[in-house]
Design a protein around this motif. Sequence first.
Motif, short mmCIF file in Angstrom:
data_model
loop_
_atom_site.label_atom_id
_atom_site.label_comp_id
_atom_site.label_asym_id
_atom_site.label_seq_id
_atom_site.Cartn_x
_atom_site.Cartn_y
_atom_site.Cartn_z
N ALA A 194 0.81 -1.22 0.00
CA ALA A 194 0.00 0.00 0.00
C ALA A 194 0.85 1.27 0.00
CB ALA A 194 -0.94 0.00 1.21
N LYS A 195 2.13 1.15 0.31
CA LYS A 195 2.99 2.33 0.47
C LYS A 195 2.99 3.27 -0.73
CE LYS A 195 6.35 1.42 4.12
NZ LYS A 195 6.03 2.68 4.81
N PRO A 196 2.97 2.77 -1.96
CA PRO A 196 2.96 3.72 -3.09
C PRO A 196 1.67 4.54 -3.19
CG PRO A 196 3.66 1.53 -3.79
CD PRO A 196 3.09 1.39 -2.43
N TYR A 197 0.62 4.09 -2.50
CA TYR A 197 -0.69 4.71 -2.63
C TYR A 197 -1.06 5.66 -1.49
CZ TYR A 197 -1.46 0.95 -6.04
OH TYR A 197 -1.37 0.09 -7.11
N MET A 198 -0.59 5.36 -0.28
CA MET A 198 -1.10 6.08 0.89
C MET A 198 -0.19 5.87 2.10
SD MET A 198 -4.23 3.40 1.67
CE MET A 198 -4.65 3.43 -0.07
N PHE A 230 -3.64 3.02 5.46
CA PHE A 230 -3.54 1.56 5.59
C PHE A 230 -2.92 1.22 6.94
CE2 PHE A 230 -1.81 -2.64 5.06
CZ PHE A 230 -2.59 -3.28 4.09
N VAL A 231 -3.61 0.38 7.71
CA VAL A 231 -3.09 -0.08 9.01
C VAL A 231 -2.94 -1.59 8.97
CG1 VAL A 231 -3.50 -0.22 11.50
CG2 VAL A 231 -4.21 1.83 10.23
N GLU A 232 -1.76 -2.08 9.32
CA GLU A 232 -1.53 -3.52 9.38
C GLU A 232 -1.34 -3.95 10.83
OE1 GLU A 232 0.98 -7.04 7.17
OE2 GLU A 232 1.71 -4.97 7.01
#
Length: 324
Positions: A194-198, A230-232
């Motif tokens: 998700a890092k490239p998005y948000m 995004f939370v993991e």
Amino acid sequence: MSLDKLKAEELYYYMVLGRKFEYAAKEHYMTGEISGFLHLDIGQEALSVAAMKAFDHGDVFTTYREHVMAIARGIEPKAVMAELFGRKTGVSEGRGGSMHLFDPTHFFYGGDAIVGGHIPNAVGCAYARKYQKSEHGVMAVFGDGATNGGAFFESLNIASAWKLPVLFLCENNGWAIGTDIDRVAPFHEQHKKAKPYMPTMEVDGMDAAAVYDAVKEARRYIEEGHGPIFVEAYTCRYEGHSMSDAAAYRSPQEMQICKAKDPIERMKGFLKELFGVDDDYLEKVEEKAQKAVDEAVEYASASPEPDVTELYDHVFCKECANVQ
């Protein structure tokens, strides 16, 4: 840390209630009173309860491992147990069973049976909330296995491009059904996708206080109009994927490590050390939770099954012009 004594006690109660509920569901599945699929949440109560309590305003979309989430969201344990029993008094009137708990009065659109199938729905709901200029956002809860699906990436892309108020919450228990996530993904940490998005966050999913703070912070982020986040949460389920899965692929050593991090025991220690609760209080919580579960089972057992004449209710629009 934002937890005060009252909120910490609330989280602890719902975690104990959730585990006792799941043990009862397992027992009545074994006796044949519950049928179909049954996905238990034992071991993941910190994530399920704390996330729901932190995201107490807005819409929630979940996976099929959602019994504890539904109860923490405010749905009566009686209505959830009755649904598992397939009874008319269930939250979905006996039509959904374990995998489809759905209650719009609590903004809970849970129990999607398709892995990752609910993520695009959550994004669509977030678009609607933004269009309506609502002050609340949307939370989509999904497992690590869902992050390998095409719909997951499409959802990230649309949510990011349109700056939608959606919190993507990944419960990474390491097992996509029965497949080690490290065998089918290039890295264990799924937030990297998700890092490239948000913006992304990581949290110990076995620590209720940490989950509560992380989800609360993420909720504030999306409600302020910054777009998705995004939370993991790294967690561990003690049972197999479902009651039909003996989890023979997991070693005793892995299970020993998992259970050493037990979220309920950790929360119990947290309450004792930080707020000075005593064993008498903890015993009363156990008794209260057990009473609620016993009443839920009794209620479900005594409730009627849906009548066969209602089979097509809620399927077709009876008031629509094209219905004969």
